[in-house]
Design a protein around this motif. Sequence first.
Motif, mmCIF file in Angstrom:
data_model
loop_
_atom_site.group_PDB
_atom_site.id
_atom_site.type_symbol
_atom_site.label_atom_id
_atom_site.label_comp_id
_atom_site.label_asym_id
_atom_site.label_seq_id
_atom_site.Cartn_x
_atom_site.Cartn_y
_atom_site.Cartn_z
ATOM 1 N N ALA A 1 -0.851 -9.440 -1.053
ATOM 2 C CA ALA A 1 0.372 -9.462 -0.243
ATOM 3 C C ALA A 1 0.071 -9.021 1.188
ATOM 4 O O ALA A 1 0.569 -9.622 2.148
ATOM 5 C CB ALA A 1 1.440 -8.559 -0.859
ATOM 6 N N GLN A 2 -0.747 -7.996 1.333
ATOM 7 C CA GLN A 2 -1.133 -7.525 2.667
ATOM 8 C C GLN A 2 -1.834 -8.643 3.438
ATOM 9 O O GLN A 2 -1.526 -8.890 4.603
ATOM 10 C CB GLN A 2 -2.051 -6.300 2.543
ATOM 11 N N LEU B 1 4.782 -5.308 8.999
ATOM 12 C CA LEU B 1 3.624 -4.441 8.795
ATOM 13 C C LEU B 1 3.430 -3.425 9.910
ATOM 14 O O LEU B 1 2.789 -2.410 9.714
ATOM 15 C CB LEU B 1 2.337 -5.278 8.652
ATOM 16 N N ILE C 1 -0.999 -5.944 -4.252
ATOM 17 C CA ILE C 1 -0.745 -5.321 -2.946
ATOM 18 C C ILE C 1 -1.706 -5.850 -1.895
ATOM 19 O O ILE C 1 -1.294 -6.196 -0.781
ATOM 20 C CB ILE C 1 -0.809 -3.780 -3.055
ATOM 21 N N ALA D 1 8.700 -6.159 1.997
ATOM 22 C CA ALA D 1 7.652 -5.789 2.951
ATOM 23 C C ALA D 1 7.640 -6.770 4.127
ATOM 24 O O ALA D 1 7.491 -6.362 5.286
ATOM 25 C CB ALA D 1 6.287 -5.756 2.263
ATOM 26 N N ALA D 2 7.855 -8.042 3.843
ATOM 27 C CA ALA D 2 7.895 -9.045 4.915
ATOM 28 C C ALA D 2 9.090 -8.791 5.825
ATOM 29 O O ALA D 2 8.965 -8.879 7.065
ATOM 30 C CB ALA D 2 7.972 -10.448 4.318
ATOM 31 N N VAL E 1 7.329 -7.917 -2.147
ATOM 32 C CA VAL E 1 6.673 -8.652 -1.049
ATOM 33 C C VAL E 1 7.720 -9.153 -0.057
ATOM 34 O O VAL E 1 7.520 -9.067 1.161
ATOM 35 C CB VAL E 1 5.789 -9.794 -1.586
ATOM 36 N N LEU F 1 0.702 -11.255 4.544
ATOM 37 C CA LEU F 1 1.572 -10.824 5.638
ATOM 38 C C LEU F 1 0.813 -10.653 6.949
ATOM 39 O O LEU F 1 1.405 -10.774 8.022
ATOM 40 C CB LEU F 1 2.309 -9.545 5.256
ATOM 41 N N VAL G 1 3.590 -2.299 2.615
ATOM 42 C CA VAL G 1 3.533 -3.052 1.357
ATOM 43 C C VAL G 1 3.538 -2.080 0.187
ATOM 44 O O VAL G 1 4.270 -2.275 -0.796
ATOM 45 C CB VAL G 1 2.306 -3.988 1.314
ATOM 46 N N GLN G 2 2.757 -1.027 0.281
ATOM 47 C CA GLN G 2 2.751 -0.019 -0.777
ATOM 48 C C GLN G 2 4.145 0.579 -0.976
ATOM 49 O O GLN G 2 4.609 0.734 -2.110
ATOM 50 C CB GLN G 2 1.751 1.094 -0.443
#
Length: 159
Positions: free
Chosen positions: A114-115, A158, A111, A153-154, A150, A118, A91-92
């Motif tokens: 969002a984490q 992760l 962040i 990241a998705a 986001v 996810l 995510v970062q």
Amino acid sequence: MNATPRTYTLRVNQATHTVETAPDTPLLYVLRNDLALNGPKFGCGLGECGACTVLVDGMAARSCVLPVRGAEHHDITTLEGLGTRDAPGPVQQAFIEHQAAQCGYCMNGMIMSAQALLLRNPHPTEAEIRQALQYNLCRCGTHMEILAAVRAAAARGLA
């Protein structure tokens, strides 16, 4: 209300820490002042802006209104626990790649929220992303870049 300090054992970023403080001390103060973790920020002090967001057992929580007594016996993750400067978490990294930061006021909350999203929903819809971030205030209007980060990241995942 009992303001007598006592010892608390906290699990933060997979490390165990012992602190002595009053039971009603906000977790944010312990994280920043005692553990020198500067990811969570003091914003409003009322749990409204999201700048202080951390994960508690994988769920987003506002550390400015969470008393330290409520954090004991839980796994706490701060921004520092997601990655390092040299090896940012997914995510970062997505926020870096999509230039989702301007002033930085909201970044921790965005962040961490969002984490949390996810972790519970690896493939969220646009509406689910917007809903997960809706209570994080952004002063400078990088909303489109944040949403793109986001989504990226998705897509990346992760793990």
